[in-house]
Scaffold this motif. Structure first.
Motif, PDB file in Angstrom:
ATOM      1  N   LYS A  56      44.600  43.302  43.159  1.00  0.00           N
ATOM      2  CA  LYS A  56      43.734  42.494  42.597  1.00  0.00           C
ATOM      3  C   LYS A  56      43.216  41.153  43.235  1.00  0.00           C
ATOM      4  O   LYS A  56      42.259  41.143  43.921  1.00  0.00           O
ATOM      5  N   LYS A  57      44.351  40.349  43.647  1.00  0.00           N
ATOM      6  CA  LYS A  57      44.138  39.321  44.593  1.00  0.00           C
ATOM      7  C   LYS A  57      43.702  39.647  45.935  1.00  0.00           C
ATOM      8  O   LYS A  57      43.054  39.183  46.688  1.00  0.00           O
ATOM      9  N   ASP A  60      40.179  40.883  45.923  1.00  0.00           N
ATOM     10  CA  ASP A  60      39.267  39.506  45.674  1.00  0.00           C
ATOM     11  C   ASP A  60      39.089  38.913  47.122  1.00  0.00           C
ATOM     12  O   ASP A  60      38.008  38.549  47.642  1.00  0.00           O
ATOM     13  N   ARG A  63      36.819  40.936  49.223  1.00  0.00           N
ATOM     14  CA  ARG A  63      35.516  41.213  48.880  1.00  0.00           C
ATOM     15  C   ARG A  63      34.939  39.801  49.377  1.00  0.00           C
ATOM     16  O   ARG A  63      33.706  39.643  49.755  1.00  0.00           O
TER      17      ARG A  63
END
Length: 125
Positions: A56-57, A60, A63
């Motif tokens: 997830k990190k 992110d 992104r």
């Protein structure tokens, strides 16, 4: 790696487990590996975090770079290179891979130009 993680887990050596967690995230197995759930469960039990937290990190960060449209630093360069590997391993779309590969190429060209300018400055009398 697995033997070390098991040893540190059994000894309750949280510092070493965290080090391996950080290192393991750079070289982490893909979700399709048969050992992924085992490593994930051990990391979660020992550190309270697992590979999905890292994913997830990482996603992110990727992104943010993607939204900006270009790579600023060597660290971002390696993040995008790793993301391309991830996309290839998880059957990402060609469109995604090409987009990130273009960002890599542009950054490499920028670095080449910068190095050429520095060389010209050094070579001046």
């Amino acid at each position: 790696m697995q033997n070390d993680i098991i040893k540190f887990y059994r000894n309750g050596n949280l510092r070493k487990l965290k080090e391996w967690f950080s290192y393991g995230n750079e070289l982490r197995p893909s979700p399709s590996d048969k050992e992924y759930p085992i490593l994930n469960a051990r990391l979660r039990a020992a550190c309270g975090k697992d590979l999905r937290d890292f994913d997830k990190k990482r996603l992110d960060k990727v992104r943010k770079i993607e939204e900006r449209g270009y790579i600023k630093t060597n660290s971002e360069y390696y993040q995008i290179r790793n993301h391309i590997d991830y996309l290839e391993a998880t059957n990402g779309t060609d469109e995604e891979i090409i987009k990130f590969d273009t960002m890599i190429s542009l950054y490499e060209e920028k670095i080449r130009e910068k190095m050429e300018k520095q060389k010209k400055k050094r070579d001046r009398p």
